[in-house]
Design a protein around this motif. Sequence first.
Motif, PDB file in Angstrom:
ATOM      1  N   SER A   1     -19.400  -3.307  33.923  1.00 14.81           N
ATOM      2  CA  SER A   1     -20.498  -3.876  33.141  1.00 14.81           C
ATOM      3  C   SER A   1     -20.579  -3.118  31.820  1.00 14.81           C
ATOM      4  CB  SER A   1     -21.815  -3.805  33.907  1.00 14.81           C
ATOM      5  OG  SER A   1     -22.143  -2.473  34.186  1.00 14.81           O
TER       6      SER A   1
ATOM      7  N   TYR B   1     -16.578  -4.731  39.175  1.00 17.02           N
ATOM      8  CA  TYR B   1     -16.708  -6.168  39.415  1.00 17.02           C
ATOM      9  C   TYR B   1     -15.319  -6.795  39.406  1.00 17.02           C
ATOM     10  CZ  TYR B   1     -21.499  -5.112  38.201  1.00 17.02           C
ATOM     11  OH  TYR B   1     -22.754  -4.557  38.176  1.00 17.02           O
TER      12      TYR B   1
ATOM     13  N   ASN C   1     -18.335 -18.035  34.530  1.00 21.01           N
ATOM     14  CA  ASN C   1     -19.312 -16.968  34.309  1.00 21.01           C
ATOM     15  C   ASN C   1     -19.666 -16.207  35.592  1.00 21.01           C
ATOM     16  OD1 ASN C   1     -20.643 -19.105  35.503  1.00 21.01           O
ATOM     17  ND2 ASN C   1     -22.548 -18.751  34.402  1.00 21.01           N
TER      18      ASN C   1
ATOM     19  N   LYS D   1     -25.474  -7.317  27.313  1.00 18.35           N
ATOM     20  CA  LYS D   1     -25.143  -7.730  28.670  1.00 18.35           C
ATOM     21  C   LYS D   1     -23.704  -8.204  28.734  1.00 18.35           C
ATOM     22  CE  LYS D   1     -29.777  -9.044  29.979  1.00 18.35           C
ATOM     23  NZ  LYS D   1     -30.637 -10.076  30.533  1.00 18.35           N
ATOM     24  N   GLY D   2     -23.188  -8.296  29.955  1.00 21.87           N
ATOM     25  CA  GLY D   2     -21.847  -8.827  30.147  1.00 21.87           C
ATOM     26  C   GLY D   2     -20.916  -7.821  30.788  1.00 21.87           C
ATOM     27  N   PHE D   3     -19.623  -8.133  30.742  1.00 23.14           N
ATOM     28  CA  PHE D   3     -18.616  -7.339  31.430  1.00 23.14           C
ATOM     29  C   PHE D   3     -17.412  -7.126  30.530  1.00 23.14           C
ATOM     30  CE2 PHE D   3     -21.122  -9.681  34.478  1.00 23.14           C
ATOM     31  CZ  PHE D   3     -21.454  -8.710  35.409  1.00 23.14           C
TER      32      PHE D   3
ATOM     33  N   TYR E   1     -18.806 -13.325  38.669  1.00 22.32           N
ATOM     34  CA  TYR E   1     -18.122 -12.076  39.002  1.00 22.32           C
ATOM     35  C   TYR E   1     -18.559 -11.678  40.410  1.00 22.32           C
ATOM     36  CZ  TYR E   1     -17.343 -11.811  33.990  1.00 22.32           C
ATOM     37  OH  TYR E   1     -16.973 -12.094  32.703  1.00 22.32           O
TER      38      TYR E   1
ATOM     39  N   ASP F   1     -22.974 -14.071  34.813  1.00 21.55           N
ATOM     40  CA  ASP F   1     -23.108 -13.558  33.455  1.00 21.55           C
ATOM     41  C   ASP F   1     -23.606 -14.693  32.588  1.00 21.55           C
ATOM     42  OD1 ASP F   1     -22.920 -12.084  31.138  1.00 21.55           O
ATOM     43  OD2 ASP F   1     -20.776 -12.397  30.908  1.00 21.55           O
TER      44      ASP F   1
END
Length: 138
Positions: free
Chosen positions: A64, A50, A35, A71-73, A37, A137
């Motif tokens: 992102s 990232y 998790n 949320k997150g990538f 980055y 993340d």
Amino acid sequence: MKKTTSKLIILLLLVLNFSCSKKRELESIFISKQNEYWSYDNDCQSHGVYFRFNKKGDYDKYLSKPINQGKGFDLFNNDGDLKSGPRSWSIKNDSTFVWNGEDYKIESCNTKKIILSYYHYKEKNKKCKITFNKVLDK
């Protein structure tokens, strides 16, 4: 003479061992866990992307997610028509980060922040700085 030769061999092995362990230590800092980055900021070019550096010597690029998607990538290795070629990284000489065949001096490196430097390809004597900050993340 045998004692001197034996001492030199032992000394050489110790130096090689220290050098290899330093390289492994640096590599382990760059390698991203499940998790984790690295946020990327280059004071001469860009920011806002990232990266995840993988154990096998390759990496992935991420953006992102937009606010309305949570949320997150999202993986961003390829940008439409622009296809990403081989994406490689390694450590050289305990002080150099090799990224896609380009050398970057490791200025500082710890588990939360990495600072690299290089000289600008167009402007002579202009030193540029890349900062990676660890992002989780959750």
